[in-house]
Design a protein around this motif. Sequence first.
Motif, PDB file in Angstrom:
ATOM      1  N   SER A 149      15.767  31.993 -22.514  1.00  0.00           N
ATOM      2  CA  SER A 149      14.993  32.569 -21.270  1.00  0.00           C
ATOM      3  C   SER A 149      14.659  30.872 -20.055  1.00  0.00           C
ATOM      4  CB  SER A 149      13.703  33.029 -21.032  1.00  0.00           C
ATOM      5  OG  SER A 149      13.202  34.370 -21.402  1.00  0.00           O
ATOM      6  N   TYR A 156      19.626  37.355  -7.579  1.00  0.00           N
ATOM      7  CA  TYR A 156      20.301  37.403  -6.501  1.00  0.00           C
ATOM      8  C   TYR A 156      20.819  38.457  -5.423  1.00  0.00           C
ATOM      9  CZ  TYR A 156      20.104  31.744  -7.076  1.00  0.00           C
ATOM     10  OH  TYR A 156      19.605  31.095  -7.618  1.00  0.00           O
ATOM     11  N   CYS A 195      22.781  28.073  -5.850  1.00  0.00           N
ATOM     12  CA  CYS A 195      22.034  27.693  -7.388  1.00  0.00           C
ATOM     13  C   CYS A 195      23.149  26.441  -7.538  1.00  0.00           C
ATOM     14  CB  CYS A 195      22.007  28.473  -8.821  1.00  0.00           C
ATOM     15  SG  CYS A 195      20.866  28.878 -10.190  1.00  0.00           S
ATOM     16  N   LYS A 249       9.942  26.105 -15.679  1.00  0.00           N
ATOM     17  CA  LYS A 249      11.023  24.968 -16.127  1.00  0.00           C
ATOM     18  C   LYS A 249       9.979  23.855 -16.246  1.00  0.00           C
ATOM     19  CE  LYS A 249      13.248  28.668 -15.670  1.00  0.00           C
ATOM     20  NZ  LYS A 249      13.810  29.772 -16.668  1.00  0.00           N
TER      21      LYS A 249
HETATM   22  C1  LIG Z   1      18.161  29.776 -11.574  1.00  0.00           C
HETATM   23  C2  LIG Z   1      17.108  30.632 -11.763  1.00  0.00           C
HETATM   24  N1  LIG Z   1      16.391  30.954 -10.256  1.00  0.00           N
HETATM   25  C3  LIG Z   1      15.053  31.441 -10.840  1.00  0.00           C
HETATM   26  C4  LIG Z   1      14.108  31.517 -12.033  1.00  0.00           C
HETATM   27  C5  LIG Z   1      13.391  32.231 -11.896  1.00  0.00           C
HETATM   28  O1  LIG Z   1      11.753  30.798 -12.044  1.00  0.00           O
HETATM   29  P1  LIG Z   1      10.536  31.995 -11.958  1.00  0.00           P
HETATM   30  O2  LIG Z   1      10.044  31.660 -13.089  1.00  0.00           O
HETATM   31  O3  LIG Z   1       9.994  30.654 -11.207  1.00  0.00           O
HETATM   32  O4  LIG Z   1      10.066  33.389 -11.080  1.00  0.00           O
HETATM   33  C6  LIG Z   1      15.314  31.525 -12.901  1.00  0.00           C
HETATM   34  C7  LIG Z   1      14.691  31.921 -14.427  1.00  0.00           C
HETATM   35  O5  LIG Z   1      15.685  31.440 -15.362  1.00  0.00           O
HETATM   36  C8  LIG Z   1      16.281  30.762 -12.691  1.00  0.00           C
HETATM   37  O6  LIG Z   1      17.368  30.635 -13.859  1.00  0.00           O
END
Ligand SMILES: Cc1ncc(COP(=O)(O)O)c(C=O)c1O
Length: 376
Positions: free
Chosen positions: A47, A131, A173, A231
Amino acid sequence: MNERRIGWLKMLLEEARSLNKYDVGVTSERLARKLGVDPSSILKLNSNENLFVPLDFLRSLLKEVVDEVDPRFYPRDERVELEEALAKHLNVDHDQIVLGSGSDQIIELIVHAFLRRGDIVLSIAPTFAIYERATRTGGARYVPVPLREDFSLDVERMLRSVEIERARVLFICSPNNPTANQFPREAVREIVEGFNGLVVLDETYADFARYSTIDLTEEYENLIVLRTFSKVFGIAGLRLGYAVSSVDISSILRERFQMPYAVSSIALRMGIKLLRNVDFIKGRIETLREERAILIRRLKEIDGVQPFSSETNFVLMNLSSVSSDEAYRRLLNRGIIVRNIGRVLNLENCIRVTVAPRPMMERFIKSLRGIIETCV
Ligand SMILES: Cc1ncc(COP(=O)(O)O)c(C=O)c1O
């Protein structure tokens, strides 16, 4: 229940069930129980959590937070304080920031605010599955445009898409999950300039890459950049993310759509404390980058493994002598959880692994090598 009610309920449930499930994978506890081992021996690499931020450091900050917080009150002052601290950190205006319970929740918020049933959302493929899920949950139509085979963004194809005129929102992304590459700033700019609707640029992994496009939010009124504490700061479990955009967009999201107390006092206060320790965190990211380079180099030495370069805290790799299903299953049997991605464009068997500190990576590499050797 009468028959009319049964029929109605059945229809409601069937419609809701038609959405794809989002599978976050097996939990460490459950796998440990199945294997009859201690949960602490499970290597969770599926994850993209950040294990470079030491647990002791986070726990000591959390203890301070626990001593300071009065949980009887809704969070108010701490929200403003975090918005101001973030604004300073990012060099933007605090009015441009919307805080959320993880960036996931902000994706949902954007869909809720700007999409109506039947609307079109453009995105890239492959990319982060949320998404599509958020779009479909909102009753809108999701149209993915494939990346080129080298994972680059096909700006022309995207802007020439037949749906471009009718699409309201476009998700990108960058760096992309799962391909791990960051798209050039100019390509992002071209998309933002060429698209009439809202561009949501998910920069969840930007701190591990070369640049951020947050500054473009001052130039373009149709750009929303998503970031997270999950992250880079290593607090995925506390759920803290945010969006940066023009003041017009952020005030609509914050004042009209976000729930007033969407983020807990604990998460907000941790965010404030982590920003005070940003230099320490930057040091940890440096170490992560070095370990990422070592991991990729070591993976290249294994026959049948093709790792791709990465500007994130994970590495995508293609396997040629074993299927990704088989590798995933066998790694699980050894107490290692990775993400079984499967097909990525024309590549059949891909897995994705979180970059973690050296001893963990050594164990992963040894296991993967063992699996591949017994399969050929
Ligand atoms: C590209 C991307 N966006 C958003 C998220 C979600 O992050 P958050 O923990 O802030 O909800 C992730 C989680 O793996 C991700 O890979």
